[in-house]
Scaffold this motif. Structure first.
Motif, mmCIF file in Angstrom:
data_model
loop_
_atom_site.group_PDB
_atom_site.id
_atom_site.type_symbol
_atom_site.label_atom_id
_atom_site.label_comp_id
_atom_site.label_asym_id
_atom_site.label_seq_id
_atom_site.Cartn_x
_atom_site.Cartn_y
_atom_site.Cartn_z
ATOM 1 N N GLY A 162 15.378 10.896 23.265
ATOM 2 C CA GLY A 162 15.495 9.521 22.797
ATOM 3 C C GLY A 162 16.926 9.130 22.503
ATOM 4 O O GLY A 162 17.857 9.480 23.224
ATOM 5 N N SER A 165 7.202 9.830 19.414
ATOM 6 C CA SER A 165 8.283 10.270 18.532
ATOM 7 C C SER A 165 7.941 11.636 17.948
ATOM 8 O O SER A 165 6.802 11.860 17.514
ATOM 9 N N THR A 206 16.520 8.925 16.842
ATOM 10 C CA THR A 206 15.151 9.369 17.102
ATOM 11 C C THR A 206 14.844 10.542 16.171
ATOM 12 O O THR A 206 15.631 11.482 16.071
ATOM 13 N N HIS A 211 19.392 5.133 23.966
ATOM 14 C CA HIS A 211 17.990 4.714 23.888
ATOM 15 C C HIS A 211 17.195 5.791 24.629
ATOM 16 O O HIS A 211 17.763 6.735 25.184
ATOM 17 N N THR A 212 15.903 5.642 24.670
ATOM 18 C CA THR A 212 15.087 6.540 25.473
ATOM 19 C C THR A 212 15.098 6.074 26.938
ATOM 20 O O THR A 212 15.318 4.895 27.219
#
Length: 196
Positions: A96, A65, A100, A9-10
């Protein structure tokens, strides 16, 4: 060896791990794509000032993003055209999570699959992390990308670890977030196997 540092995940701790790894093992640092400031390379420099930091592959001013930043800033690049620096000992930090976007048509995992090197997957404990971790492991395995280890950031949660370990059979190593200094001896002892 070149090695990717990728996340489930980020904001899970990729840069924390990267700074410690570069400092302890003398690796060079490269951020594949940087979206917004402060730059992750600034964190690397703060905790590992001797590390050689290459200019990021793509820099976006927009903290969003990358496919959105590219559109807003009217940039013209193709994610798969980003060249890796010529370094025998290079840590490549992605942005990310694995899916991503890198541009409007490819994601981080597409880049890793195209230019294959082993990876370290970074996770953090939170509600939903089991799902994100298993999806990330599955995606890497499907693309036949070597996973050196899963690094879980923060205080160990036994229930999480035991489930992930029994389900995915992956080596899990722990690293606490740090604010002042890196415990180099402990880090070296815990992570030297990655270079084998």
């Amino acid at each position: 060896m070149k090695i990717y540092v990728v996340g489930i995940h980020t904001d899970v701790g990729k840069t924390h791990f990267s700074a410690a790894f570069c400092k302890v093992f003398g690796y060079d640092y490269f951020k594949l794509i940087q979206a917004g400031e402060p730059k992750d390379s600034e964190f690397i420099h703060k905790f590992s000032p001797a590390t050689h930091i290459f200019k990021e592959g793509i820099f976006l001013k927009t903290s969003a993003s990358p496919h959105k930043g590219k559109r807003l800033e009217r940039l013209n690049y193709k994610g798969l055209d980003i060249n890796l620096p010529k370094s025998e000992n290079l840590l490549i930090e992605t942005a990310g999570g694995l899916f991503t976007p890198l541009d409007e048509s490819v994601v981080m995992l597409d880049y890793i699959s195209t230019f294959k090197h082993p990876c370290v997957l970074i996770g953090k404990y939170y509600l939903g992390a089991i799902n994100h971790t298993l999806l990330s492991l599955e995606a890497l395995n499907q693309r036949q990308i070597s996973i050196k280890t899963l690094v879980m950031m923060g205080k160990k949660e036994e229930d999480f670890d035991s489930f992930i370990n029994s389900y995915a059979k992956v080596k899990i190593v722990h690293l606490d977030f740090y604010k002042d200094k890196i415990e180099t001896n402990a880090f070296k002892k815990a992570f030297s196997f990655i270079l084998e």
